[in-house]
Design an enzyme around this catalytic site. Structure first.
Site, PDB file in Angstrom:
ATOM      1  N   GLU A   1       0.840  -1.194   0.000  1.00 21.16           N
ATOM      2  CA  GLU A   1       0.000   0.000   0.000  1.00 21.16           C
ATOM      3  C   GLU A   1       0.877   1.247   0.000  1.00 21.16           C
ATOM      4  O   GLU A   1       2.043   1.193   0.398  1.00 21.16           O
ATOM      5  CB  GLU A   1      -0.874   0.010   1.265  1.00 21.16           C
ATOM      6  CG  GLU A   1      -2.350  -0.196   1.014  1.00 21.16           C
ATOM      7  CD  GLU A   1      -3.043   1.015   0.396  1.00 21.16           C
ATOM      8  OE1 GLU A   1      -2.461   1.727  -0.445  1.00 21.16           O
ATOM      9  OE2 GLU A   1      -4.199   1.240   0.765  1.00 21.16           O
ATOM     10  N   ASP A   2       0.315   2.365  -0.425  1.00 20.31           N
ATOM     11  CA  ASP A   2       1.066   3.617  -0.370  1.00 20.31           C
ATOM     12  C   ASP A   2       1.168   4.157   1.050  1.00 20.31           C
ATOM     13  O   ASP A   2       2.226   4.525   1.512  1.00 20.31           O
ATOM     14  CB  ASP A   2       0.461   4.671  -1.318  1.00 20.31           C
ATOM     15  CG  ASP A   2      -1.038   4.847  -1.146  1.00 20.31           C
ATOM     16  OD1 ASP A   2      -1.657   4.175  -0.289  1.00 20.31           O
ATOM     17  OD2 ASP A   2      -1.623   5.663  -1.887  1.00 20.31           O
TER      18      ASP A   2
ATOM     19  N   ASP B   1      -3.406   5.303   6.884  1.00 12.26           N
ATOM     20  CA  ASP B   1      -3.873   6.526   7.543  1.00 12.26           C
ATOM     21  C   ASP B   1      -4.815   6.106   8.679  1.00 12.26           C
ATOM     22  O   ASP B   1      -4.365   5.761   9.762  1.00 12.26           O
ATOM     23  CB  ASP B   1      -4.568   7.387   6.476  1.00 12.26           C
ATOM     24  CG  ASP B   1      -5.035   8.732   6.993  1.00 12.26           C
ATOM     25  OD1 ASP B   1      -4.695   9.099   8.129  1.00 12.26           O
ATOM     26  OD2 ASP B   1      -5.759   9.421   6.250  1.00 12.26           O
TER      27      ASP B   1
ATOM     28  N   PHE C   1      -1.063  16.093   4.636  1.00 15.57           N
ATOM     29  CA  PHE C   1      -1.577  15.400   3.461  1.00 15.57           C
ATOM     30  C   PHE C   1      -0.475  15.422   2.413  1.00 15.57           C
ATOM     31  O   PHE C   1      -0.058  16.476   1.944  1.00 15.57           O
ATOM     32  CB  PHE C   1      -2.839  16.076   2.922  1.00 15.57           C
ATOM     33  CG  PHE C   1      -3.443  15.306   1.790  1.00 15.57           C
ATOM     34  CD1 PHE C   1      -4.325  14.266   2.033  1.00 15.57           C
ATOM     35  CD2 PHE C   1      -3.101  15.594   0.473  1.00 15.57           C
ATOM     36  CE1 PHE C   1      -4.851  13.527   0.990  1.00 15.57           C
ATOM     37  CE2 PHE C   1      -3.626  14.863  -0.583  1.00 15.57           C
ATOM     38  CZ  PHE C   1      -4.504  13.826  -0.322  1.00 15.57           C
TER      39      PHE C   1
ATOM     40  N   ARG D   1       0.963  12.001  -8.809  1.00 16.75           N
ATOM     41  CA  ARG D   1       1.440  10.640  -8.585  1.00 16.75           C
ATOM     42  C   ARG D   1       2.826  10.430  -9.192  1.00 16.75           C
ATOM     43  O   ARG D   1       3.577   9.566  -8.762  1.00 16.75           O
ATOM     44  CB  ARG D   1       0.482   9.623  -9.215  1.00 16.75           C
ATOM     45  CG  ARG D   1      -0.888   9.557  -8.580  1.00 16.75           C
ATOM     46  CD  ARG D   1      -1.628   8.338  -9.077  1.00 16.75           C
ATOM     47  NE  ARG D   1      -3.066   8.427  -8.875  1.00 16.75           N
ATOM     48  CZ  ARG D   1      -3.691   8.094  -7.754  1.00 16.75           C
ATOM     49  NH1 ARG D   1      -2.997   7.672  -6.717  1.00 16.75           N
ATOM     50  NH2 ARG D   1      -4.997   8.203  -7.659  1.00 16.75           N
TER      51      ARG D   1
HETATM   52  P1  IMP Z   1      -7.007   4.773   5.242  1.00 12.51           P
HETATM   53  O1  IMP Z   1      -8.043   3.789   4.805  1.00 12.51           O
HETATM   54  O2  IMP Z   1      -7.618   5.931   5.994  1.00 12.51           O
HETATM   55  O3  IMP Z   1      -5.869   4.160   6.016  1.00 12.51           O
HETATM   56  O4  IMP Z   1      -6.431   5.463   3.973  1.00 12.51           O
HETATM   57  C1  IMP Z   1      -5.731   4.801   3.068  1.00 12.51           C
HETATM   58  C2  IMP Z   1      -5.789   5.469   1.723  1.00 12.51           C
HETATM   59  O5  IMP Z   1      -6.063   6.861   1.798  1.00 12.51           O
HETATM   60  C3  IMP Z   1      -4.458   5.355   1.078  1.00 12.51           C
HETATM   61  O6  IMP Z   1      -4.387   4.174   0.333  1.00 12.51           O
HETATM   62  C4  IMP Z   1      -4.374   6.597   0.232  1.00 12.51           C
HETATM   63  O7  IMP Z   1      -4.892   6.310  -1.051  1.00 12.51           O
HETATM   64  C5  IMP Z   1      -5.254   7.600   0.906  1.00 12.51           C
HETATM   65  N1  IMP Z   1      -4.470   8.597   1.682  1.00 12.51           N
HETATM   66  C6  IMP Z   1      -4.349   8.681   3.024  1.00 12.51           C
HETATM   67  N2  IMP Z   1      -3.558   9.711   3.384  1.00 12.51           N
HETATM   68  C7  IMP Z   1      -3.152  10.287   2.236  1.00 12.51           C
HETATM   69  C8  IMP Z   1      -2.274  11.405   1.936  1.00 12.51           C
HETATM   70  O8  IMP Z   1      -1.690  12.087   2.796  1.00 12.51           O
HETATM   71  N3  IMP Z   1      -2.100  11.678   0.617  1.00 12.51           N
HETATM   72  C9  IMP Z   1      -2.692  10.964  -0.386  1.00 12.51           C
HETATM   73  N4  IMP Z   1      -3.511   9.928  -0.145  1.00 12.51           N
HETATM   74  C10 IMP Z   1      -3.726   9.585   1.142  1.00 12.51           C
HETATM   75 MG    MG Z   2      -4.490   4.142  -1.827  1.00 17.89          MG
END
Ligand code: IMP
Ligand code: MG
Length: 171
Positions: free
Chosen positions: A96-97, A100, A150, A163
């Site tokens: 995963e990238d 969060d 962010f 990206r």
């Molecule tokens: P989560 O489900 O809240 O953990 O979020 C995961 C997804 O949110 C990641 O796979 C990203 O695609 C997106 N995301 C969360 N934080 C950021 C950020 O700072 N920049 C860009 N995308 C983010």
């Molecule tokens: Mg993502």
């Protein structure tokens, strides 16, 4: 591009990937690994990562969405496209990238556990944004811990853009 501040340089990213790969090469040895790249954000990271892995590797792709273009998580994960082969008895490495809230990671790990009896399931994220965590998910491998910014670049987007940057930045 307007006023992007660099948070993690290209060199720092590549150096850290070498460390992650070394740990993975050590852990898996010569065992086959199925790398599951979470689109779209992890595509650049996964591409760099797999090219230094030494064991036999197969790549799969899944697409989930939780953001919908804004800077905050919607709190709800949607499966957009999940087409995976039989992963029973396989070593699965989800890439995963960023983690969060952890909801996406939890969705993926639950999905794997529900559908397959894997040999192993590991989770690797380039970035770990611990403060917004709403689940008890901890990545097995992560590149960098970051605070509440962010971030964009190296796969991560803001409204679909940035990206393609070689570094991680913020606006
Ligand atoms: P989560 O489900 O809240 O953990 O979020 C995961 C997804 O949110 C990641 O796979 C990203 O695609 C997106 N995301 C969360 N934080 C950021 C950020 O700072 N920049 C860009 N995308 C983010
Ligand atoms: Mg993502």
């Amino acid at each position: 591009m307007e006023n992007i501040k660099i948070l993690i340089t290209e060199d720092e990213i590549q150096k850290r990937i070498k460390e992650l790969v070394a740990a993975m090469n050590e852990y898996y040895g010569n065992e086959e690994v199925h790398v599951i790249c979470a689109l779209k954000g992890a595509v650049i990271f996964a591409a760099d990562l797999v090219r230094s892995l030494k064991m036999p590797v197969k790549m799969e792709f899944i697409r989930l969405s939780s953001y919908g273009g804004s800077k905050t998580s919607s709190g709800k994960v949607n499966a957009v496209d999940i087409a995976l082969p039989d992963l029973n008895n396989k070593n699965v490495l989800i890439v995963e990238d960023i983690v969060d809230t952890g909801l996406t990671a939890k969705f993926l790990l639950d999905f794997m556990a529900l559908n397959f009896k894997t040999k192993s399931t590991k989770f690797c994220a380039l970035l770990d944004k611990k403060i917004f965590r709403k689940t008890d998910i901890e990545p097995d491998y992560y590149g960098f811990e970051i605070d509440d910014k962010f971030v964009i670049g190296y796969g991560l987007d803001y409204e679909g853009y940035y990206r393609n940057l070689r570094y991680i930045g913020y606006i």
